[in-house]
Design a protein around this motif. Structure first.
Motif, PDB file in Angstrom:
ATOM      1  N   ALA A 311       0.822  -1.212   0.000  1.00  7.83           N
ATOM      2  CA  ALA A 311       0.000   0.000   0.000  1.00  7.83           C
ATOM      3  C   ALA A 311       0.859   1.267   0.000  1.00  7.83           C
ATOM      4  CB  ALA A 311      -0.923   0.011   1.213  1.00  7.83           C
ATOM      5  N   LEU A 312       2.021   1.181   0.620  1.00  2.43           N
ATOM      6  CA  LEU A 312       2.867   2.376   0.711  1.00  2.43           C
ATOM      7  C   LEU A 312       3.347   2.831  -0.661  1.00  2.43           C
ATOM      8  CD1 LEU A 312       5.147   1.696   3.826  1.00  2.43           C
ATOM      9  CD2 LEU A 312       3.602   3.618   3.483  1.00  2.43           C
ATOM     10  N   ALA A 313       3.824   1.877  -1.459  1.00  3.65           N
ATOM     11  CA  ALA A 313       4.464   2.240  -2.725  1.00  3.65           C
ATOM     12  C   ALA A 313       3.529   3.023  -3.661  1.00  3.65           C
ATOM     13  CB  ALA A 313       5.011   0.993  -3.404  1.00  3.65           C
ATOM     14  N   PRO A 314       2.318   2.514  -3.938  1.00  9.66           N
ATOM     15  CA  PRO A 314       1.465   3.296  -4.850  1.00  9.66           C
ATOM     16  C   PRO A 314       1.073   4.648  -4.270  1.00  9.66           C
ATOM     17  CG  PRO A 314       0.262   1.414  -3.957  1.00  9.66           C
ATOM     18  CD  PRO A 314       1.689   1.244  -3.563  1.00  9.66           C
ATOM     19  N   GLY A 315       0.931   4.720  -2.947  1.00  6.29           N
ATOM     20  CA  GLY A 315       0.594   6.001  -2.320  1.00  6.29           C
ATOM     21  C   GLY A 315       1.705   7.012  -2.535  1.00  6.29           C
ATOM     22  N   ILE A 316       2.934   6.530  -2.358  1.00  4.59           N
ATOM     23  CA  ILE A 316       4.069   7.432  -2.577  1.00  4.59           C
ATOM     24  C   ILE A 316       4.110   7.861  -4.038  1.00  4.59           C
ATOM     25  CG2 ILE A 316       6.598   7.544  -2.595  1.00  4.59           C
ATOM     26  CD1 ILE A 316       6.504   5.685  -0.113  1.00  4.59           C
ATOM     27  N   ALA A 317       3.822   6.909  -4.943  1.00  7.40           N
ATOM     28  CA  ALA A 317       3.829   7.249  -6.363  1.00  7.40           C
ATOM     29  C   ALA A 317       2.800   8.341  -6.662  1.00  7.40           C
ATOM     30  CB  ALA A 317       3.532   6.007  -7.200  1.00  7.40           C
ATOM     31  N   ILE A 318       1.609   8.186  -6.098  1.00  8.90           N
ATOM     32  CA  ILE A 318       0.573   9.205  -6.326  1.00  8.90           C
ATOM     33  C   ILE A 318       1.030  10.541  -5.752  1.00  8.90           C
ATOM     34  CG2 ILE A 318      -1.772   9.949  -5.761  1.00  8.90           C
ATOM     35  CD1 ILE A 318      -2.600   7.036  -5.694  1.00  8.90           C
ATOM     36  N   ALA A 319       1.518  10.500  -4.510  1.00  7.52           N
ATOM     37  CA  ALA A 319       1.917  11.737  -3.849  1.00  7.52           C
ATOM     38  C   ALA A 319       3.003  12.448  -4.653  1.00  7.52           C
ATOM     39  CB  ALA A 319       2.398  11.438  -2.435  1.00  7.52           C
ATOM     40  N   LEU A 320       3.969  11.688  -5.147  1.00  6.64           N
ATOM     41  CA  LEU A 320       5.075  12.286  -5.897  1.00  6.64           C
ATOM     42  C   LEU A 320       4.556  12.915  -7.197  1.00  6.64           C
ATOM     43  CD1 LEU A 320       8.121  12.646  -5.802  1.00  6.64           C
ATOM     44  CD2 LEU A 320       8.341  10.569  -7.173  1.00  6.64           C
ATOM     45  N   THR A 321       3.704  12.163  -7.895  1.00  8.14           N
ATOM     46  CA  THR A 321       3.150  12.681  -9.149  1.00  8.14           C
ATOM     47  C   THR A 321       2.350  13.957  -8.899  1.00  8.14           C
ATOM     48  OG1 THR A 321       2.930  10.389  -9.799  1.00  8.14           O
ATOM     49  CG2 THR A 321       1.838  12.018 -11.177  1.00  8.14           C
ATOM     50  N   VAL A 322       1.510  13.912  -7.893  1.00 11.73           N
ATOM     51  CA  VAL A 322       0.672  15.070  -7.592  1.00 11.73           C
ATOM     52  C   VAL A 322       1.523  16.254  -7.160  1.00 11.73           C
ATOM     53  CG1 VAL A 322      -1.073  15.946  -5.995  1.00 11.73           C
ATOM     54  CG2 VAL A 322      -1.381  13.731  -7.068  1.00 11.73           C
ATOM     55  N   LEU A 323       2.558  15.969  -6.391  1.00 13.18           N
ATOM     56  CA  LEU A 323       3.464  17.039  -5.951  1.00 13.18           C
ATOM     57  C   LEU A 323       4.070  17.731  -7.162  1.00 13.18           C
ATOM     58  CD1 LEU A 323       4.953  18.390  -3.577  1.00 13.18           C
ATOM     59  CD2 LEU A 323       6.716  16.659  -3.815  1.00 13.18           C
ATOM     60  N   CYS A 324       4.589  16.920  -8.092  1.00 21.28           N
ATOM     61  CA  CYS A 324       5.193  17.503  -9.299  1.00 21.28           C
ATOM     62  C   CYS A 324       4.164  18.319 -10.069  1.00 21.28           C
ATOM     63  CB  CYS A 324       5.735  16.400 -10.207  1.00 21.28           C
ATOM     64  SG  CYS A 324       7.129  15.564  -9.486  1.00 21.28           S
ATOM     65  N   LEU A 325       2.964  17.771 -10.203  1.00 17.96           N
ATOM     66  CA  LEU A 325       1.924  18.487 -10.938  1.00 17.96           C
ATOM     67  C   LEU A 325       1.568  19.788 -10.252  1.00 17.96           C
ATOM     68  CD1 LEU A 325      -0.362  15.515 -11.970  1.00 17.96           C
ATOM     69  CD2 LEU A 325       0.704  17.148 -13.524  1.00 17.96           C
ATOM     70  N   ASN A 326       1.551  19.785  -8.928  1.00 14.35           N
ATOM     71  CA  ASN A 326       1.220  21.005  -8.197  1.00 14.35           C
ATOM     72  C   ASN A 326       2.286  22.073  -8.430  1.00 14.35           C
ATOM     73  OD1 ASN A 326      -1.268  20.663  -6.936  1.00 14.35           O
ATOM     74  ND2 ASN A 326      -0.379  19.375  -5.347  1.00 14.35           N
ATOM     75  N   ILE A 327       3.559  21.649  -8.353  1.00 13.13           N
ATOM     76  CA  ILE A 327       4.637  22.626  -8.547  1.00 13.13           C
ATOM     77  C   ILE A 327       4.600  23.156  -9.981  1.00 13.13           C
ATOM     78  CG2 ILE A 327       7.147  22.933  -8.569  1.00 13.13           C
ATOM     79  CD1 ILE A 327       7.276  20.825  -6.349  1.00 13.13           C
ATOM     80  N   LEU A 328       4.416  22.216 -10.923  1.00 10.11           N
ATOM     81  CA  LEU A 328       4.308  22.607 -12.319  1.00 10.11           C
ATOM     82  C   LEU A 328       3.112  23.546 -12.505  1.00 10.11           C
ATOM     83  CD1 LEU A 328       5.447  22.129 -15.173  1.00 10.11           C
ATOM     84  CD2 LEU A 328       3.788  20.289 -15.423  1.00 10.11           C
ATOM     85  N   GLY A 329       2.015  23.188 -11.836  1.00 11.68           N
ATOM     86  CA  GLY A 329       0.800  24.002 -11.947  1.00 11.68           C
ATOM     87  C   GLY A 329       1.037  25.426 -11.464  1.00 11.68           C
ATOM     88  N   ASP A 330       1.771  25.562 -10.337  1.00  6.99           N
ATOM     89  CA  ASP A 330       2.108  26.903  -9.844  1.00  6.99           C
ATOM     90  C   ASP A 330       2.876  27.666 -10.905  1.00  6.99           C
ATOM     91  OD1 ASP A 330       0.889  26.381  -7.528  1.00  6.99           O
ATOM     92  OD2 ASP A 330       2.699  26.222  -6.285  1.00  6.99           O
ATOM     93  N   GLY A 331       3.828  26.955 -11.520  1.00 12.53           N
ATOM     94  CA  GLY A 331       4.642  27.587 -12.554  1.00 12.53           C
ATOM     95  C   GLY A 331       3.789  28.041 -13.719  1.00 12.53           C
ATOM     96  N   VAL A 332       2.913  27.155 -14.167  1.00 14.72           N
ATOM     97  CA  VAL A 332       2.056  27.481 -15.306  1.00 14.72           C
ATOM     98  C   VAL A 332       1.175  28.671 -14.980  1.00 14.72           C
ATOM     99  CG1 VAL A 332       0.170  26.638 -16.748  1.00 14.72           C
ATOM    100  CG2 VAL A 332       2.086  25.147 -16.214  1.00 14.72           C
ATOM    101  N   ARG A 333       0.647  28.692 -13.755  1.00 15.63           N
ATOM    102  CA  ARG A 333      -0.235  29.785 -13.389  1.00 15.63           C
ATOM    103  C   ARG A 333       0.543  31.113 -13.357  1.00 15.63           C
ATOM    104  NH1 ARG A 333      -2.096  29.267  -7.826  1.00 15.63           N
ATOM    105  NH2 ARG A 333      -0.165  30.410  -7.571  1.00 15.63           N
ATOM    106  N   ASP A 334       1.733  31.045 -12.765  1.00 12.65           N
ATOM    107  CA  ASP A 334       2.548  32.256 -12.711  1.00 12.65           C
ATOM    108  C   ASP A 334       2.832  32.760 -14.112  1.00 12.65           C
ATOM    109  OD1 ASP A 334       2.542  32.104 -10.045  1.00 12.65           O
ATOM    110  OD2 ASP A 334       4.576  31.303  -9.824  1.00 12.65           O
ATOM    111  N   ALA A 335       3.041  31.799 -15.035  1.00  8.92           N
ATOM    112  CA  ALA A 335       3.406  32.188 -16.383  1.00  8.92           C
ATOM    113  C   ALA A 335       2.215  32.733 -17.157  1.00  8.92           C
ATOM    114  CB  ALA A 335       4.020  31.001 -17.113  1.00  8.92           C
ATOM    115  N   PHE A 336       1.046  32.131 -16.950  1.00 13.33           N
ATOM    116  CA  PHE A 336      -0.092  32.505 -17.781  1.00 13.33           C
ATOM    117  C   PHE A 336      -1.014  33.535 -17.152  1.00 13.33           C
ATOM    118  CE2 PHE A 336       1.266  28.836 -20.052  1.00 13.33           C
ATOM    119  CZ  PHE A 336       0.869  29.058 -21.355  1.00 13.33           C
TER     120      PHE A 336
END
Lengths: 345, 324, 559
Positions: A311-336
């Motif tokens: 159970a830990l591994a997929p949770g970490i995978a989701i968290a990592l993916t979402v984290l990256c998307l959130n940071i990317l999302g901040d960047g995109v918002r700042d840019a646009f």
């Protein structure tokens, strides 16, 4: 559950005429490319996607396992000793069977086995492929539908607007998870849409459900933005000099709405990944033997005490993916988001 | 004003009606859902099946069934479950409500109490070390799925480290009513509340930070700065105050959403018998009357919070009055 | 004596010792027993089981509790082992006097028994209770009690049910006479299950839901909230009349709470916060429990089996060879492993559980020349598969959607794939699967399911699951899921039913024959017989497992 909140933090982009010299897109891209955090996040994200796409490669070439066939009587070789993948307990009364735990060997059951004796790491990769694909396609569908509905309602107004808005109100007030779960419960048995028939195991069903649920989250802000644009000086001026509506829509409204849509992409991905995993976790999403990160967490829940890594591994995978998307999302918002351009530095 | 209220109310009623029809139709579109056989028992004869079908009104046309259900839910309030014969829905909801409300109020206190200082500090120290650390923590906090976070919390506090001094106080999963044992009530809610709050602390702290920063660039703040007010004074007196309007709006919407059943996953993971868990259980067994009850409950809070916020907004910000 | 709990050995020394020793032990036991009277037993369960009405509720969870709250005219003996399947008189003085070729049964009501509300039990209560079965459209009204004269009218118009001529009472002598339309060898069993519980005559003729109905047993329900808790306390009006039928209990109170997950239940028992849990401990914890707390675990075989049901009227399993091929190919040991290991279930090839009346061991689907199950016979399976010509057929396999079922489904799917079928797995929610797979309209080809006994009679497995009379096309209530209606087998079933009226012993050998005949035609693939795992706290003593209604909570010592 972040959904209302996350959806609302994006405020519709304020009306502005398209910049003539250097297009707004080019400007935004330039800003985005300079954002180190966003670029690192994008890089990690691409690595995750690449790893997930390589799932068959790992399963067949490296681990030599079938991630979808149960392997109850399987045995593996660790340092010359043969070990059963599912080992019945021999202590005490001899009740219970425990799957093998993480072996520490990348090529054999690196993260151990699940309760059917399948390789968890191989399933993690396959599962990621499904999770990302479902979230990705659902994002595209949801955004297109949302933008379409939003523009139609906002631009044409009148009865169309009233009808669409009430429909959106209903979807909006329908608690997200309840809507998604109720739809899933119905559709999980398969669905017949005219000539198209989707079987219960099909990934099309979770994609459809997930894309429907969040349409109001896109359509409402888009509608509001179109309404503002419609009353903005440059559109009023265009109408005044007799520019046809289709042209106004295409030249003045759509480009502005598109920047909003772009800002929505990472956010929708985050929300869709979350919803997909939640539905699968509640076993109304991706169906066995297919895997997604959510279903693996569900499988792992039954092994949480003896084999927590399932159970830990997929949770970490989701968290990592979402984290990256959130940071990317901040960047995109700042840019646009033009408001952020006012910010010094 | 009265006119607006009436219109609002009509709109709410329409949305609730739409949702109930939707739920009803979804239910009857589900294959294998006919509750009669399940109510009748596992090897009921065809005659008994027919009798049970008739006694639950399942042989009536759908619109009649819908009206009967609504009447039983709102007027006579004796709507019973399709799965647990004799189980009344309205009292069941009334029982589950305090659990959900306790959970949501608890987490709201946590997230409001923590996100305001975090957001303010981050804004005050914009782009400096403290800001980066706080925003980093917060963005990590909003990333994991809430049900997984709950599972991990359980793994740590119920099993792996339950016997250590740190977590030996953690009660077994489940709910203890306040009236029975206030201290137990508090203990059983701490971790679930914290779990819900983690996500919202992140969202609200980020929101507040960006709003304060935005407000700082507005003209009246520049004026205040020019008047020689200190940065902290400006932060408390002006920037925070304006930023809190958005904050409060969002809070209202989220609060309504959560009380309406948005804490479903947290309740399921922590075994709290609130509205969310009730919904989940009834969906698992496809118990239409209970689903109908919980969905209408949830929709009511979402719609009501929307309406209240909109009205308040119109009150505060005259521009919004003309927007729609 | 195989049905006895593996860890209950109390009876063994008694049997071996001399008479004097027996007497001494008995005296000691009763003195000790008095010491154990009192205290509260804390029971926990994941969820409650619906209505408390004993004539409607059809769940193992509450049938277990009804044993000490309600009485039928007859009862299953309150003891463990096969003796527990014996029927003894409960509210009546003797077993029924049978006449008219089994169509008339007469009993005499005991005197001086009172309900928990203080009213004395009369023959009017008995008649009213049987009418009530029909008035409330009880789940088994049409399948169990339709043999009563007058039942047809009652099924047609439940509200005006009188059972005139079916249940005749003589208030003066306290006799009750049942007239049946046909002799029914299982009528005694049907009188001993909770649906035939005797309730006060003035009990409303509707589902009483969460409101407890007074009974005649040693305990009464004093509080019930299906989302929270259930409470049993001593019935102040109870005086023991038969220890075999309705023994007095030890704990003063049974506090039964709902809503704890099974994981939390295990933890609560480990920490002594609870004494017993209804749900089996989660598979994940079994290893830990069996190593750390072997003395607190009680493993008892259940009269139940898990099986694959083939739809014999649909492609591709209308082909007997294809069905046999699956039977040969499935490794039952693998499924046992998924279920929780060899100590938690026993592989089987047949439909009747071991030690059940009519059981005679028979297992053709294994390695050549082995009488006991010794793994799959894939060679034979592939050969049959070739002969069937069904390789390549598309098959949808239905299963429930919880983890264990999905895992079993996954395994069966792998086996079917290996045989050459194109298989898709369709998990369905627990609530819908059982009725969905029964309805022929849903066109289910093959499904995984289970069956637990209602009462210990072979027909409850063989006739209910494979008899022509329990196949109702296009109905959600058609327990013959396979749609199996074979002339030869049906004749054998009918013969066994007839013989059972007069010669139960001979009937059992006939049932064994029926079981064998069904196994050979393979409308199902029997997989394994599960065992009940009860985990109790250190405080609990005197654990007994009644084979029909499971562990007897009120007989447990908590003091």
């Amino acid at each position: 559950m972040a959904d209302t909140a996350a959806g609302l933090t994006v405020s519709p982009v304020v009306a502005r005429p398209a910049l003539p010299a250097r297009g707004p897109w080019a400007t935004a891209m330039a800003i985005l490319l300079q954002n180190r955090a966003a670029m690192s996040a994008l890089f990690v994200l691409l690595c995750i996607i690449a790893a997930c796409l390589a799932a068959p490669l790992y399963a067949h070439q490296i681990a030599h396992v079938d991630a979808f066939q149960s392997n109850v009587d399987g045995e593996i070789d660790i340092d010359g000793t043969t070990v059963a993948v599912l080992e019945p307990n021999t202590e005490g009364l001899g009740l219970g069977v425990t799957p093998i735990g993480p072996t520490g060997r990348f090529a054999t059951y690196w993260l151990g086995a699940d309760s059917q004796g399948r390789d968890v790491f191989a399933r993690l990769l396959y599962g990621g492929r499904n999770s990302l694909m479902i979230a990705g396609i659902a994002t595209v569908i949801c955004l297109s539908m949302g933008v379409l509905v939003g523009i139609t309602a906002g631009f044409f107004g009148g009865l169309i607007d009233t009808g669409l808005s009430r429909l959106l109100d209903i979807l909006w007030a329908f608690p997200v998870f309840l809507l998604a779960i109720s739809l899933s419960v119905v559709l999980i048995h398969g669905v017949q849409l005219g000539p198209l028939s989707f079987d219960s195991g099909s990934l099309v069903l979770p994609i459809l459900i997930i894309s429907c649920v969040y349409i109001p989250y896109v359509a409402r802000p888009v509608r509001a933005q179109v309404l503002t644009l419609k009353h903005s000086d440059f559109v009023l001026a265009a109408i005044g000099i007799g520019v046809p509506s289709a042209r106004i829509l295409w030249r003045d409204i759509l480009p502005n709405v598109m920047t909003t849509a772009v800002v929505f992409i990472p956010l929708m991905m985050v929300m869709n990944i979350g919803l997909e995993s939640a539905l699968s976790y509640l076993s109304v999403g991706v169906q066995a033997p297919d895997a997604s990160w959510g279903t693996i967490i569900e499988d792992g829940q039954g092994l949480l005490y003896s084999r927590p890594w399932v159970a830990l591994a997929p949770g970490i995978a989701i968290a990592l993916t979402v984290l990256c998307l959130n940071i990317l999302g901040d960047g995109v918002r700042d840019a646009f988001d033009p408001r952020s351009q006012v910010r010094p530095g | 004003m009265l006119n607006t209220l009436v219109r609002r109310f009509a709109q709410m009623a329409f949305v609730m009606f739409g949702i109930s029809v939707l739920v009803f139709l979804i239910f009857f579109a589900t294959p294998g859902v006919d509750p009669a056989a399940r109510l009748a028992g596992r090897n009921a004869s065809p005659e008994v099946l027919a009798a049970v079908r008739a006694s639950f009104g399942l042989d009536q046309p759908l619109p009649i069934q819908y009206l009967m259900m609504m009447k039983k839910m709102f007027i006579t309030q004796d709507l019973t479950s399709f799965v647990n014969r004799g189980q009344m829905i309205v009292p069941e909801l009334v029982q589950a409500a305090p659990v959900t409300i306790s959970l949501v109020v608890g987490s709201a206190l946590l997230w409001v109490g923590l996100s305001i200082p975090i957001g303010m500090l981050a804004a005050a120290f914009k782009d400096r070390f403290l800001d980066r650390v706080l925003m980093g923590l917060v963005i990590v906090g909003i990333s994991p799925p809430v049900f997984w976070l709950g599972e991990i919390t359980n793994l740590i506090t119920q099993s792996r480290y339950h016997d250590t001094w740190l977590f030996s106080w953690v009660p077994p999963l489940g709910y203890i009513p306040f009236s029975e044992d206030p201290w137990g009530w508090f203990k059983c809610l701490v971790l679930p509340c914290a779990n819900v709050a983690v996500l919202y602390i992140g969202i609200y702290a980020r929101l507040l930070r960006s709003n304060i920063i935005e407000a700082n660039q507005q003209d009246f703040i520049r004026t205040a700065r020019a008047k020689g007010l200190s940065e902290w004074q400006i932060l408390f007196r002006h920037s925070l105050r304006t930023s809190l309007i958005t904050f409060a709006t969002l809070f209202g919407l989220d609060f309504g959403f959560l009380v309406g059943g948005g804490v479903l996953l947290t309740e399921v993971v922590f075994g709290l018998p609130g509205i969310g868990k009730l919904t989940y259980e009834s969906l698992r067994v496809l118990d239409l009357p209970t689903i109908m009850g919980t969905v209408l409950w949830g929709a009511f809070f979402v719609v009501a919070s929307n309406a209240i916020i909109d009205s308040l907004y119109a009150f505060i910000d005259p521009r919004a009055r003309h927007a729609s | 004596m195989k049905l006895r709990s593996l860890f209950y050995t109390g009876a063994a020394p008694l049997a071996m010792s001399g008479a004097a020793l027996v007497a001494a032990l008995l005296a000691a036991a009763s003195a000790q027993a008095a010491d154990h009277r009192g205290g509260t037993l804390h029971a926990v369960a994941v969820s409650s089981s619906g209505t408390l009405d004993p004539q409607i509720n059809y769940t193992t969870q509450y049938w277990q509790l009804y044993q000490s709250v309600y009485d039928g005219l007859l009862a299953f003996k309150k003891t463990d082992g096969t003796a527990g399947t014996e029927i003894v008189p409960d509210l009546v003085t003797t077993l029924p006097v049978v006449s008219d070729g089994g169509k008339t049964l007469t009993v005499t009501l005991r005197k001086g028994i009172t309900f928990a509300n203080g009213k004395e039990l009369t023959t009017a209560d008995v008649v009213a209770s049987f009418q009530r079965i029909f008035k409330i459209s009880g789940p088994t009204a049409g399948s169990f009690y339709n043999v009563l004269v007058g039942a047809d009218a009652c099924l047609k118009t439940p509200d005006t049910c009188t059972l005139d001529g079916g249940v005749v009472a003589d208030e003066a002598t306290g006799t009750i006479t049942f007239h049946l339309t046909d002799a029914d060898p299982e009528f005694l069993d049907k009188l001993a299950i909770p649906h035939a519980a005797i309730l006060p005559a003035d009990t409303p003729a509707k589902d009483m839901g969460n409101t407890p109905i007074p009974g005649t047993g040693a305990y009464s329900f004093t509080a019930y909230d299906p989302n929270k808790a259930l409470k049993l306390e001593r019935n102040p009006h109870f005086k023991q009349w038969s220890a075999d039928a309705q023994p007095d209990g030890y704990p003063d109170v049974i506090d039964y709470t709902f809503g704890l997950t099974d994981e939390a239940g295990v933890t609560a028992i480990e920490n002594g916060q609870a004494d017993w849990m209804y749900d089996p401990p989660p598979a994940d914890r079994l290893g830990e429990l069996s190593s750390k707390y072997p003395k607190q675990l009680h493993v008892s075989p259940l009269a139940a089996y898990y099986y694959i049901s083939f739809n014999v009227n649909m492609e591709p399993f209308n082909n007997e060879k294809a069905r046999l091929a699956v039977n040969y190919a499935i490794d039952r040991n693998a499924l046992v492993k998924i279920y929780g290991g060899p100590q938690t279930a026993a592989p089987t090839c047949q439909n009747l559980p071991p030690n059940f009346p009519g059981y005679s061991a028979y297992c053709p689907f294994t390695k050549e020349g082995s009488t006991k199950y010794a793994g799959a016979n894939m060679a034979k399976a592939k050969e049959l598969m070739k002969e069937s010509g069904k390789a390549g057929a598309e098959v949808a396999l239905l299963t429930e959607d919880n983890t264990m079922w999905k895992n079993m489904g996954g395994y069966v799917q792998s086996v079917l794939t290996e045989l050459g079928f194109k298989v898709s797995l369709k998990p369905m929610s627990h609530a819908t699967e059982f009725t969905y797979i029964q309805n022929t309209n849903n066109k289910v080809q093959v499904s995984l399911t289970d069956w637990f006994q209602d009462y210990p009679a072979p027909s409850d497995f063989l006739n209910v699951l494979f008899g022509c009379s329990s196949f109702h096309p296009a109905s959600d209530a058609s327990p013959n899921i396979a749609g199996f209606c074979d002339k030869e087998v049906e004749a054998k079933i009918q013969n066994a039913l007839t013989v059972a009226v007069t010669d139960p012993v001979k009937a059992n050998t006939l049932w064994a024959d029926v079981d064998k005949a069904i196994v050979d035609k393979a409308p199902s693939a029997p997989l394994f017989n599960p065992k009940q795992i009860d985990f109790v706290s250190t405080k609990v003593g005197n654990y007994h497992f009644q084979p029909v209604f499971q562990s007897m909570l009120t007989q447990e010592w908590v003091k």
